[in-house]
Design an enzyme around this catalytic site. Sequence first.
Site, PDB file in Angstrom:
ATOM      1  N   SER A   9       3.280   1.782  -1.856  1.00 46.18           N
ATOM      2  CA  SER A   9       3.972   1.775  -3.332  1.00 46.18           C
ATOM      3  C   SER A   9       3.530   3.207  -3.938  1.00 46.18           C
ATOM      4  O   SER A   9       2.351   3.550  -4.019  1.00 46.18           O
ATOM      5  CB  SER A   9       3.335   0.662  -4.248  1.00 46.18           C
ATOM      6  OG  SER A   9       4.446   0.250  -5.117  1.00 46.18           O
ATOM      7  N   GLY A  62       0.829  -0.936   0.027  1.00 49.32           N
ATOM      8  CA  GLY A  62       0.002   0.125   0.076  1.00 49.32           C
ATOM      9  C   GLY A  62       0.999   1.177  -0.022  1.00 49.32           C
ATOM     10  O   GLY A  62       0.306   2.403  -0.451  1.00 49.32           O
ATOM     11  N   SER A  85       8.941   2.101  -5.250  1.00 50.86           N
ATOM     12  CA  SER A  85       8.778   1.227  -6.207  1.00 50.86           C
ATOM     13  C   SER A  85       8.696  -0.291  -5.897  1.00 50.86           C
ATOM     14  O   SER A  85       7.664  -0.928  -6.209  1.00 50.86           O
ATOM     15  CB  SER A  85      10.331   1.118  -7.194  1.00 50.86           C
ATOM     16  OG  SER A  85      10.093   0.209  -7.932  1.00 50.86           O
TER      17      SER A  85
END
Length: 489
Positions: free
Chosen positions: A332, A330, A348
């Site tokens: 990201s 979550g 990433s």
Amino acid sequence: MPKRKAAIAVGGVAALGAAALLLPNANASQGNDQASGTAGTAKTLKAADASNLAAQLQKALGDALAGAYYDSGKQQLVVNVVNGDKNVVVQAQKAGAAVRQVANSTAELKAAARTLKTKATMPGTAWAVDPRTDKVVVTADSTVTGAKWDRLESTVRGLGADMATLKKSAGTFKTFVSGGDAIFSQVQGGQVRCSLGFNVTASDGSPAFLTAGHCGVAAKDWSDSQNGQPVATVDQATFPGNDFSLVKYNDAATQAPSEVNVGNGQTVQIKQAADATVGSTVFRMGSTTGLHNGQVTGLDATVNFQSETDPNGVDTVNGLIQTNVCAEAGDSGGSLFTQDGGAVGLTSGGSGDCTSGGETFFQPVTAALQATGATLGDGGNGAGAGAGAGDQAGTADPSASAGDQAGAGDQAGTADPSASAGDQAGAGDQAGAGDQAGGDQIGGGADPSATAGDQSGADQSGAADQSGAGAGTGHQSGTASGHVGSSRR
């Protein structure tokens, strides 16, 4: 569509230690202003100044330098030089850097990385140059076993102990695709969820934001609420290879301020894009885990992920920033930044979590801006594509006490993912109980020189996939927010 202000609520729990380091002591933790210094005397530098000096020296001296890093204890930039080239040494010292003689040149380190690319490109592997050890640090996740491990170990051994080291991660390199405040997209087979990185101005002058490339590849239209109408559309997306997307707001009147929401009504103004420097302290804002800090541990990292579309394939992402900042599903696509307002990276991928620690990789913002033609704020000066964030209670006050930022328990629940952007206040009062002070979260930060097996567990080294608008199902995409805050891991 009526004029709207992009605003993201912050989800998850922020560490008190990170908030105290970032907000009350803004600039204090990085040392005093640059000292005058003379030839041969290293200057005392803030981390941002060290990063700028490293970039200047790299441009002037090129491969004569074998890397550089920030010594936070001495508050100096250290540059590596091979073979005692007196001209290079003098130039670096006159510029204010400390000079260190090393064995491996940039060309030799790059050659080692090429060997790894040829012989060790398999899911679950990653490598990056660590200028502090003057070696290439190779990491294998828990899926690299049997013949694959033997091949990797043999390849690293063949490079020589003075050139490369190998370590094992207890986790699995992956993109972070669920949880937290998010931006949403409906795709065949379900919903994609990611987090927003930084608001920018596109080359045509329209308001937009950056997020992970794997998100932009997975879905095109993004909403700021779970079942809402799309408010932004992917303009450019790159993954694998790199991991960034440029997503334009559909309403040209969207106000997208250049700032990061760090919770509790506090924001950090984003003033410019900044290159990462090994050894410098960075902060990551995530929609799942909130605010966390740590250090940059490697540059130009390569991460090999298991392909989500081809069971026998590999998604390789190059040129990433490696850190010991933790992250979870979550986070990201979220923002990596410095305490003085430098936008550094987009979350990433990685391995580990914010309990056991780990390694996380970030797409450099400078590369994403160059590729997309976008600018931060008003050409990088933090002006944003529209007015500042009205929902936020102003910029963080550097003089505020630590208690004013994050008392434990302020985090009463996570934001409702169905709320529209700007309505999600709850989860932004990041408080958390003091875990993560000063970057010691990630299990104290893996020692890049440790041998395989010395660093289990904490490696958050994931791949580049955590970021952006549109990664695989479940991606966490933070609402196209004026606050650089939700990370999409």
